[in-house]
Design a protein around this motif. Sequence first.
Motif, PDB file in Angstrom:
ATOM      1  N   VAL A  22     -80.243 116.983  -0.098  1.00 16.39           N
ATOM      2  CA  VAL A  22     -81.293 117.950  -0.405  1.00 16.39           C
ATOM      3  C   VAL A  22     -80.927 118.949   0.656  1.00 16.39           C
ATOM      4  CG1 VAL A  22     -83.777 118.925  -0.463  1.00 16.39           C
ATOM      5  CG2 VAL A  22     -83.281 116.404  -0.749  1.00 16.39           C
ATOM      6  N   LEU A  23     -80.824 120.336   0.270  1.00 13.31           N
ATOM      7  CA  LEU A  23     -80.376 121.567   1.114  1.00 13.31           C
ATOM      8  C   LEU A  23     -81.722 122.246   1.615  1.00 13.31           C
ATOM      9  CD1 LEU A  23     -78.326 122.883   3.126  1.00 13.31           C
ATOM     10  CD2 LEU A  23     -77.784 124.224   1.165  1.00 13.31           C
ATOM     11  N   MET A  24     -82.116 122.650   2.733  1.00  9.17           N
ATOM     12  CA  MET A  24     -83.224 123.145   3.016  1.00  9.17           C
ATOM     13  C   MET A  24     -83.102 124.487   3.840  1.00  9.17           C
ATOM     14  SD  MET A  24     -85.479 119.978   3.795  1.00  9.17           S
ATOM     15  CE  MET A  24     -84.023 118.848   3.816  1.00  9.17           C
ATOM     16  N   ARG A  25     -83.792 125.621   3.264  1.00  6.14           N
ATOM     17  CA  ARG A  25     -83.600 126.881   4.197  1.00  6.14           C
ATOM     18  C   ARG A  25     -84.842 127.340   4.583  1.00  6.14           C
ATOM     19  NH1 ARG A  25     -80.365 129.896   1.174  1.00  6.14           N
ATOM     20  NH2 ARG A  25     -78.319 129.269   2.075  1.00  6.14           N
ATOM     21  N   ASP A  26     -85.029 127.640   5.745  1.00  9.34           N
ATOM     22  CA  ASP A  26     -86.417 128.214   6.372  1.00  9.34           C
ATOM     23  C   ASP A  26     -87.872 127.654   5.557  1.00  9.34           C
ATOM     24  OD1 ASP A  26     -85.052 129.945   7.782  1.00  9.34           O
ATOM     25  OD2 ASP A  26     -84.850 131.352   6.122  1.00  9.34           O
ATOM     26  N   GLY A  27     -87.701 126.261   5.535  1.00 13.18           N
ATOM     27  CA  GLY A  27     -89.043 125.597   4.986  1.00 13.18           C
ATOM     28  C   GLY A  27     -88.956 125.520   3.473  1.00 13.18           C
ATOM     29  N   THR A  28     -87.843 126.141   2.640  1.00 13.75           N
ATOM     30  CA  THR A  28     -87.741 125.844   1.331  1.00 13.75           C
ATOM     31  C   THR A  28     -86.316 125.023   0.841  1.00 13.75           C
ATOM     32  OG1 THR A  28     -88.823 127.979   1.324  1.00 13.75           O
ATOM     33  CG2 THR A  28     -87.768 126.998  -0.811  1.00 13.75           C
ATOM     34  N   ILE A  29     -86.815 124.010  -0.132  1.00 10.11           N
ATOM     35  CA  ILE A  29     -85.648 123.545  -0.818  1.00 10.11           C
ATOM     36  C   ILE A  29     -84.747 124.417  -1.575  1.00 10.11           C
ATOM     37  CG2 ILE A  29     -85.000 121.730  -2.469  1.00 10.11           C
ATOM     38  CD1 ILE A  29     -87.559 120.171  -1.693  1.00 10.11           C
ATOM     39  N   VAL A  30     -83.513 124.387  -1.185  1.00 12.51           N
ATOM     40  CA  VAL A  30     -82.641 125.631  -1.895  1.00 12.51           C
ATOM     41  C   VAL A  30     -81.652 124.873  -2.937  1.00 12.51           C
ATOM     42  CG1 VAL A  30     -83.045 127.423  -0.322  1.00 12.51           C
ATOM     43  CG2 VAL A  30     -81.064 125.738   0.154  1.00 12.51           C
ATOM     44  N   GLU A  31     -81.287 123.502  -2.745  1.00 10.82           N
ATOM     45  CA  GLU A  31     -80.305 123.032  -3.519  1.00 10.82           C
ATOM     46  C   GLU A  31     -80.811 121.538  -3.412  1.00 10.82           C
ATOM     47  OE1 GLU A  31     -76.327 124.402  -2.595  1.00 10.82           O
ATOM     48  OE2 GLU A  31     -75.542 123.420  -3.964  1.00 10.82           O
ATOM     49  N   VAL A  32     -80.060 120.718  -4.499  1.00 16.01           N
ATOM     50  CA  VAL A  32     -80.354 119.256  -4.659  1.00 16.01           C
ATOM     51  C   VAL A  32     -79.042 118.906  -5.306  1.00 16.01           C
ATOM     52  CG1 VAL A  32     -81.876 117.297  -5.493  1.00 16.01           C
ATOM     53  CG2 VAL A  32     -83.007 119.509  -4.810  1.00 16.01           C
ATOM     54  N   GLY A  33     -78.437 117.801  -4.856  1.00 19.17           N
ATOM     55  CA  GLY A  33     -77.509 117.247  -5.544  1.00 19.17           C
ATOM     56  C   GLY A  33     -76.909 115.695  -5.117  1.00 19.17           C
ATOM     57  N   SER A  34     -75.796 115.451  -5.550  1.00 18.31           N
ATOM     58  CA  SER A  34     -75.041 114.294  -5.196  1.00 18.31           C
ATOM     59  C   SER A  34     -73.695 114.274  -4.793  1.00 18.31           C
ATOM     60  CB  SER A  34     -75.556 113.122  -6.134  1.00 18.31           C
ATOM     61  OG  SER A  34     -74.769 113.465  -7.366  1.00 18.31           O
ATOM     62  N   GLY A  35     -73.292 113.353  -3.927  1.00 16.85           N
ATOM     63  CA  GLY A  35     -71.911 113.259  -3.637  1.00 16.85           C
ATOM     64  C   GLY A  35     -71.437 114.335  -2.695  1.00 16.85           C
ATOM     65  N   ARG A  36     -70.575 114.935  -2.654  1.00 21.18           N
ATOM     66  CA  ARG A  36     -70.150 116.054  -1.638  1.00 21.18           C
ATOM     67  C   ARG A  36     -71.001 117.002  -1.366  1.00 21.18           C
ATOM     68  NH1 ARG A  36     -65.273 117.856   0.561  1.00 21.18           N
ATOM     69  NH2 ARG A  36     -65.279 120.330   0.579  1.00 21.18           N
ATOM     70  N   ALA A  37     -71.529 117.115   0.090  1.00 17.90           N
ATOM     71  CA  ALA A  37     -72.686 118.259   0.194  1.00 17.90           C
ATOM     72  C   ALA A  37     -72.194 119.486   0.819  1.00 17.90           C
ATOM     73  CB  ALA A  37     -73.609 117.373   1.216  1.00 17.90           C
ATOM     74  N   PRO A  38     -72.936 120.611   0.600  1.00 16.92           N
ATOM     75  CA  PRO A  38     -72.497 121.513   1.488  1.00 16.92           C
ATOM     76  C   PRO A  38     -72.804 121.814   2.849  1.00 16.92           C
ATOM     77  CG  PRO A  38     -74.761 122.043   0.144  1.00 16.92           C
ATOM     78  CD  PRO A  38     -74.276 120.442  -0.189  1.00 16.92           C
ATOM     79  N   HIS A  39     -72.343 122.684   3.562  1.00 15.51           N
ATOM     80  CA  HIS A  39     -72.490 122.850   5.037  1.00 15.51           C
ATOM     81  C   HIS A  39     -73.989 123.021   5.144  1.00 15.51           C
ATOM     82  CE1 HIS A  39     -71.325 123.554   9.063  1.00 15.51           C
ATOM     83  NE2 HIS A  39     -72.204 124.491   8.870  1.00 15.51           N
ATOM     84  N   ALA A  40     -74.305 122.574   6.434  1.00 19.70           N
ATOM     85  CA  ALA A  40     -75.649 123.015   7.083  1.00 19.70           C
ATOM     86  C   ALA A  40     -75.701 122.917   8.394  1.00 19.70           C
ATOM     87  CB  ALA A  40     -76.651 122.096   6.554  1.00 19.70           C
ATOM     88  N   ASN A  41     -76.623 123.778   9.152  1.00 21.94           N
ATOM     89  CA  ASN A  41     -76.649 124.014  10.692  1.00 21.94           C
ATOM     90  C   ASN A  41     -77.227 122.453  11.064  1.00 21.94           C
ATOM     91  OD1 ASN A  41     -78.137 126.685   9.631  1.00 21.94           O
ATOM     92  ND2 ASN A  41     -76.377 126.903  10.829  1.00 21.94           N
TER      93      ASN A  41
END
Length: 444
Positions: A22-41
């Motif tokens: 699960v990718l979250m930005r500023d308190g909100t869910i912005v993307e949900v997936g499986s396997g290879r994940a995007p970059h995050a802080n």
Amino acid sequence: MTLLLRAGLLYTGSREIDDGWVLMRDGTIVEVGSGRAPHANQWVNEPNCIAMPGLVNAHDHMYQWATRGYVPDGTLFEWLRALYPVWTRIDADVLRVAARAAMARLLLSGCTLSTDHHYVFPRGRPGLFAALVETARELGLRFHPCRGSMSLGESKGGLPPDSVVEEHDAILADTEAMIGRYHDPQPGSMCRVVVAPCSPFSVTSELMRESAALARRHGVRLHTHLAETLDEEKFCVEKFGMRPYELMEDLGWTGDDVWYAHGIHLNDAEVERIAEVKTGIAHCPSSNMRLGAGACRVEDLVRAGARVGLGVDGSASNEDANLAMEAHQAMLLARVRSTSPRALDARTALRMATQGGAECLGRDDCGAIEVGKCADIACFRADDLAHAGIQDPLAGLALAPPARAQTVIVNGRVVVRDGRLKTADEEAIAREIAATSARLARGG
Ligand SMILES: [Zn+2]
């Protein structure tokens, strides 16, 4: 600021995804997936955990954490009569300590959004409501505090002593002030105020009617206790000539902006009607069992399409605030009540603990892991001694008594990590609540 959570099993509330993220930005869910994940802080990796929507607590009285263990074998009315005089001694300091304990336990059980029904406002004790709101901010809990009230003292035929009830006009004025000061109606809100006279046996009909009108003027929700015990039903029939739910219809206390705590003693027609008008029920199995109140017809309510959430209720009738445990208890109690193992399955119990509670509280932005929803997530270990090897690990979260949550995220902020609170010192809270409870018991 982005946060990425990765889990061995991601349960979104509708889908079950292996190696999900699960990718979250500023308190909100912005993307949900499986396997290879995007970059995050920031990353949280929980390969041995089940991640699920944060649990929602739909009924509580946090001040009661300071009066646990009283009248261990009493009925609701016996228990209330013994506790009212103790509760007249609470002040903002007691409430702050009790709320810290309650909220800490809730967070550690995977709860990310909670209401609190506070209805004890002893004369000359300012700052009670503020203490609750500030404590939720401090611990990082999404919070829906109810401005509760009692106005029907013993001298007017009510259950509570006159010393613990407030004046009608003062209640409405303070309730309106609290809405003005703390209620945030925006999506993603961390604080929403609720209007909540206590129960049919502790408030007047006029206060119920005017509270409903006040709430509707401000677009805030309504909450009260209903159909908790047969003593209450007897009280309503004798005093008003109506069953508790009939009384609510008469007072304008039904509709999709209302939810009741308990809803145990409902007949078939009332179950259907509650589902039809979309009024919510906060089922509190541990408290109901502790007080011998009865067993809510959850399976009938769910089948009828009603909104059903779960609550821990006050810890003076639970001795804990473990919301994950309530899913376990709800499932077992429903099966006992109907003498059928098919009465309530694990996934339905978990849905009640998440989306069902969010519906009671009027939050369409909480209770599920979906793009655009609030970043509120709880992770539970599936590899600890209590849960390792259970077939269908997600069902295992309700079938087995729960362990404490491993990681809890509220509004995109990690508030529990490795089963420890990040926002407060658990041992210090335990020492404070022990000292405060002892002082209150001594009459201080
Ligand atoms: Zn309650």
